[in-house]
Design an enzyme around this catalytic site. Structure first.
Site, PDB file in Angstrom:
ATOM      1  N   LYS A  80       0.846  -1.190   0.000  1.00 17.80           N
ATOM      2  CA  LYS A  80       0.000   0.000   0.000  1.00 17.80           C
ATOM      3  C   LYS A  80       0.886   1.246   0.000  1.00 17.80           C
ATOM      4  CE  LYS A  80      -3.851   1.905   2.766  1.00 17.80           C
ATOM      5  NZ  LYS A  80      -4.731   1.592   3.918  1.00 17.80           N
ATOM      6  N   SER A 155      -9.604   1.440   3.090  1.00 20.11           N
ATOM      7  CA  SER A 155      -8.795   2.245   2.206  1.00 20.11           C
ATOM      8  C   SER A 155      -7.772   1.450   1.401  1.00 20.11           C
ATOM      9  CB  SER A 155      -8.071   3.312   3.027  1.00 20.11           C
ATOM     10  OG  SER A 155      -7.209   2.707   3.967  1.00 20.11           O
ATOM     11  N   SER A 179      -9.620  -1.079   7.201  1.00 19.67           N
ATOM     12  CA  SER A 179      -9.134  -0.878   5.840  1.00 19.67           C
ATOM     13  C   SER A 179      -8.433  -2.051   5.171  1.00 19.67           C
ATOM     14  CB  SER A 179      -8.191   0.321   5.803  1.00 19.67           C
ATOM     15  OG  SER A 179      -8.937   1.498   5.718  1.00 19.67           O
TER      16      SER A 179
END
Ligand code: GLN
Length: 477
Positions: A80, A155, A179
């Site tokens: 990420k 996310s 997330s």
């Protein structure tokens, strides 16, 4: 090469170590998929092409020279874009970090490279990890490979999409309130939110520091356990990381143990999609038939979790994001203006609406006169919630629930309604507040084919039971 997309990380590392597969070939394949299918999904913010090939060559050379290699030798992995990685943009999905290349590696990234993994790219995400749909990314949202127009969740949406699309067998995301588990559920992959303090946060760009944890995503329980195993453990660079004597997760993943599993009635209440509920109840029935004890429990503070979460997370975010001021990182606007004006113009141009909303909410709940009413009160109820879980895990080994109230929703569906968006964390945020580990495992689909995520929660540092139950369920399903 055998069909790359069907290989698990466990298979890849075995074949690379035995010399059957070349790490360079694998890296090239993964990069190729990233450039084509990954691009179609808008799943990556940047690729680490040269560095990935360099790492892969090092693995192949070590094997040729009969030197020892790590447990992820040759496995392509994605991170990420809020996990610092030298040589690559680390944007956090934000305009304000334009051009920011970190001067050091996150401990998680360094451990992956030490284990022989090949980091191929940085994945798309909601801006500063604030969001549940990827729609707050400055780079435009990643897409869900499951279906046209479906959000991948957030996310860590890019990290879930690249695993679901089989571009990499393992990726890493981060959680503050769900997330990893929520996008895992939306894309039909496995996702772990580890115990707070088990994977170092060093090099993870901070959102809500008392909640943030890095977590892996994978296509099966064993790969997930492997990914956790190489990244967990005490790190002197993160004072909140805990020295815990971790078991051999992959070695002990198979068990004939029978678990006592609690079903919290508050997680099956208003707002839960009936098809999601049916899938979770089916998982419960399957486990019961296999000899596990499934029993009703109550977690009365559940309906306070979202309120506590948005006070604590925004308060911490408003403080953490103060460092992005146009001086030290990335974007700078108003260069010819005086200092305060330069800060203001940079932040106005660099942050998106959701980030601004959180900073304002957070500043408000921390401000004099409101601190006691909001932040302090939320912190107290948070402690009660933690104790509620602690007491519950004296009676049950695990808790089962839906990971999310609904399957993946459509782009635009919740963008104008922040509260509806926030409610998609209602089953995940409690674990972040309590610091306990949770897993989302794909189980069944609703009528139109969208995946359902079943969530298991366990007591602090009981990741092993999570891997074991998920492995049992994947065998039975
Ligand atoms: N969706 C939640 C939020 O917007 C959770 C985010 C996260 O876990 N990083 O805050």
């Amino acid at each position: 090469m055998p069909d790359y997309k069907n290989l698990t990380a466990t298979q890849i590392t075995a074949m690379v170590t035995s010399g059957e597969l070349s790490a360079v070939d694998l890296a090239e394949k993964a990069l190729d998929l990233a450039r084509t299918e990954g691009k179609g999904l808008n799943a990556f913010i940047s690729l680490c092409e040269d560095k990935a090939l360099e790492q892969a060559r090092a693995v192949d050379t070590a094997i040729k020279q009969a030197q020892p290699v790590g447990p992820l030798a040759g496995v392509p992995v994605a991170l990420k874009d809020n996990i610092c990685y030298t040589g690559s943009l680390t944007s956090c999905g934000s305009h304000i970090l334009d051009g920011f290349v970190p001067p050091y590696d996150a401990t998680c990234a360094a451990r992956l490279v030490d284990a022989g993994a090949v980091i191929i790219g940085k994945t798309n995400m909601d801006e500063f990890a604030m969001g549940s749909s990827n729609e707050t990314s400055y780079y435009g949202p990643a897409k869900n490979p499951v279906g046209e127009n479906l959000v991948p969740g957030g996310s860590s949406g890019g990290s879930a999409a690249v695993v679901a699309q089989r571009i990499v067998p393992i990726s890493f995301g981060s959680e503050t309130g769900g997330s990893v588990r929520q996008p895992a559920a939306f894309c039909g992959v496995y996702g772990l939110k580890p115990t707070y303090g088990s994977i170092s946060r060093y090099g993870l760009v901070a959102f809500g520091s008392s909640l943030d944890q890095i977590g892996p995503l994978a296509r099966n329980a064993e790969d997930l356990a492997l990914a956790y195993q190489v990244t967990c453990g005490r790190d002197p660079n993160d004072s909140t990381s805990v020295a815990f004597d971790h078991p051999d997760y992959t070695g002990e993943i198979d068990t004939d143990r029978k678990f006592t599993i609690g079903v919290p009635k508050e997680y099956f209440a208003e707002g839960l999609d009936p098809e999601v509920e049916a899938a979770v109840r089916d998982a419960m029935a399957v486990l019961e038939k296999d000899g596990h004890k499934v029993t009703d429990i109550s977690l009365p503070l559940t309906d306070k979790a979202i309120a506590i979460y948005y006070i604590v997370a925004c308060a911490e975010a408003s403080s953490n994001l103060a460092r992005f001021d146009g001086v030290r990182y990335g974007l700078r606007e108003g260069r010819d203006k005086e200092l305060a004006q330069m800060y203001s113009e940079t932040r106005a141009a660099g942050f998106g609406d959701e980030v601004k909303r959180r900073i304002m909410l957070g500043t408000y709940v921390l401000s004099s006169g409101y601190y006691d009413a909001y932040y302090l009160k939320a912190s107290k109820v948070r402690e009660l919630l933690r104790r509620e879980f602690e007491r519950t895990f004296e009676e049950v080994d695990l808790i089962i629930s839906p990971a999310t109230p609904t399957p993946a929703f459509k782009f635009g569906e919740k963008l104008d309604d922040p509260l509806a968006m926030y409610l998609s964390d209602m089953y995940t945020a409690p674990a972040n507040l309590a610091g306990i580990p949770g897993i989302s495992t794909p189980y069944g689909r609703v009528g139109d084919g969208r995946p359902v995520g079943v969530q298991f929660l366990a007591g602090h540092f009981n990741e092993l039971s999570l891997f074991q139950i998920v492995r049992i369920l994947e065998r039975l399903a």
